[in-house]
Design an enzyme around this catalytic site. Structure first.
Site, short mmCIF file in Angstrom:
data_model
loop_
_atom_site.label_atom_id
_atom_site.label_comp_id
_atom_site.label_asym_id
_atom_site.label_seq_id
_atom_site.Cartn_x
_atom_site.Cartn_y
_atom_site.Cartn_z
N GLU A 219 1.09 -1.21 0.06
CA GLU A 219 0.03 -0.10 0.18
C GLU A 219 0.91 1.46 -0.11
O GLU A 219 2.07 1.25 0.70
CB GLU A 219 -0.89 -0.07 1.20
CG GLU A 219 -1.66 -1.17 1.41
CD GLU A 219 -2.55 -1.77 2.78
OE1 GLU A 219 -2.71 -0.48 3.50
OE2 GLU A 219 -2.65 -2.57 3.22
N GLU A 330 -9.82 5.63 2.76
CA GLU A 330 -10.12 4.62 4.06
C GLU A 330 -10.23 5.75 5.52
O GLU A 330 -9.43 6.47 5.47
CB GLU A 330 -9.26 3.68 4.27
CG GLU A 330 -9.31 2.91 5.63
CD GLU A 330 -8.24 1.74 5.82
OE1 GLU A 330 -8.55 1.23 6.73
OE2 GLU A 330 -7.51 1.65 4.71
#
Length: 415
Positions: A219, A330
């Site tokens: 990520e 997120e």
């Protein structure tokens, strides 16, 4: 009666001494553990730079970085550049090296640059402070995400699979093929985070394995995380795990794993400037790809900064390729006071508002087995709470595949 009172006094007096001693001993042990952990993380510096935001950047010789604490990397020879670059075949210093950084479109930089740069053969590492570690739930969990933080689009009949323990997302994704990397240009904002133990981020996920205990994830993106950094600054970050966030992996360079080769960009350092509503917009480009020669997963920031790589041995289900790519935002919703958080995602505005108001990902691409960047094809979208955070995709000649995403969190649509 007096005798009873005296006996009671002495009982509580000695009980208090005993408890205080135990508490003090525990405190001393905790401080010693934190001190030892800081010693492992903060390597000897060749040069130290104080950033205007309070960060301390240590310029550490590349061979002394935390990655080499890993037993499998004791004799590892640093690969100073990738063998291949997506779309460019053999890696060409003139194409993606420092020469091109002079003409990159991004005007985003890092705050610590105002007070100096690191010398060659060193890498900049944000120094971990005692208070950083003490904010974590435990020393063991410092620098780690919680379990089940990857958005799983609901293709299963089990609705429980979308319950991510307070983590909420607004993403676009592709799956059903083999992927060898991903790229996007990400609009940079500074979303408001309501609670110190919440965060807001925007990133790329490169995924392999299942959404159970064997998930592999790489990520990269930007985040605001008061718990991790102690402030509300927007910061560049990376993360990796090979067991669904259980024991392996960490943010940035807070454990052994990612090998950095770049001397100009610090993982976890503040990004500046950031976008503002109806004002100039800033974005960063991030590329993650698998080197077909060595098998390592590389990361590039902007057009001119090849940051480094995750060695291939770290992963199992990303050993050959990824099975899913996700792009998006997120947040953590702690649900304090029995209501949804007001933590913002992206700009804090819904996708319908468009450019200059809502946050975006543009020029979204994947890397195919021929090491070429290509269109991702049809993008799926997913959000757990569309009344809180949304996502809308589109295509055009300048931005290719893109989407707007985000939202304000708590509102009349998101109680």
């Amino acid at each position: 009666m007096a005798l009873c009172l005296r006996l009671a006094f002495f009982f509580f007096f000695f009980w208090g001494l005993c408890c205080w001693g135990t508490s003090a001993g525990t405190s001393r042990q905790q401080k010693l553990k934190v001190k030892n952990h800081l010693k492992r993380l903060n390597k000897p510096a060749v040069k130290t730079i104080e950033s205007p935001d309070g960060d301390i950047i240590d310029c550490v010789h590349s061979t002394h970085q935390p990655a080499f604490d890993h037993p499998f990397l004791k004799d590892h020879k640093i690969q100073t550049r990738p063998s291949y670059h997506p779309g460019g075949g053999m890696y060409d210093e003139d194409k993606t090296g420092k020469a091109e950084s002079e003409v990159r479109q991004e005007r985003v930089t890092q705050l610590w640059h105002t007070n100096g740069r690191c010398p060659e053969d060193t890498i900049p590492i944000r120094r971990t402070k005692e208070e950083d570690v003490l904010r974590a739930s435990s020393i063991k969990r410092y620098g780690k995400k919680h379990h089940k933080t990857v958005p799983q689009p609901p293709r299963s009949a089990d609705p429980g699979l979308t319950n991510t323990g307070g983590h909420q997302h607004a993403i676009a994704f592709v799956d059903g093929d083999k992927y060898y990397g991903a790229k996007a240009t990400i609009n940079v904002w500074e979303p408001k985070v309501e609670d110190p133990n919440e965060f807001s981020l925007s990133q790329i996920w490169v995924l392999g394995g299942s959404f159970g205990g064997n998930l592999n994830s790489i990520e990269a993106g930007w985040q605001v995380s008061p718990d991790l950094y102690g402030d509300n600054n927007t910061r560049l970050f990376t993360y990796w795990t090979s067991d669904a966030y259980q024991a392996t992996g960490c943010y940035n360079l807070l454990c052994s794993g990612f090998i950095q080769i770049n001397s100009e960009i610090a993982m976890g350092a503040s990004i500046s400037p950031v976008s503002a509503y109806r004002n100039p917009q800033y974005d960063i480009s991030i590329l993650v790809w698998k080197d077909p020669s060595q098998g390592h997963w590389w990361m590039q920031f902007g057009d001119g900064y090849v940051m480094g790589y995750w060695p291939s041995f770290l992963f199992t289900y990303l050993g050959e390729s990824a099975s899913m790519i996700e792009w998006g935002g997120e947040i953590v919703n702690s649900g304090a006071r029995g209501q949804h958080t007001s933590t913002q995602m992206g700009s804090g505005h819904f996708p319908e508002e468009g450019f200059g108001k809502s946050s975006y990902f543009r020029n979204i691409q994947v890397v195919d087995r021929s090491n070429e960047l290509k269109s991702p094809g049809k993008l799926g979208t997913f959000t757990e709470r569309p009344g809180c955070y949304g996502v809308q995709t589109g295509t055009n000649a300048d931005w290719g595949h893109y989407f707007y995403y985000g939202g304000p969190g708590r509102s009349h649509k998101c109680p």
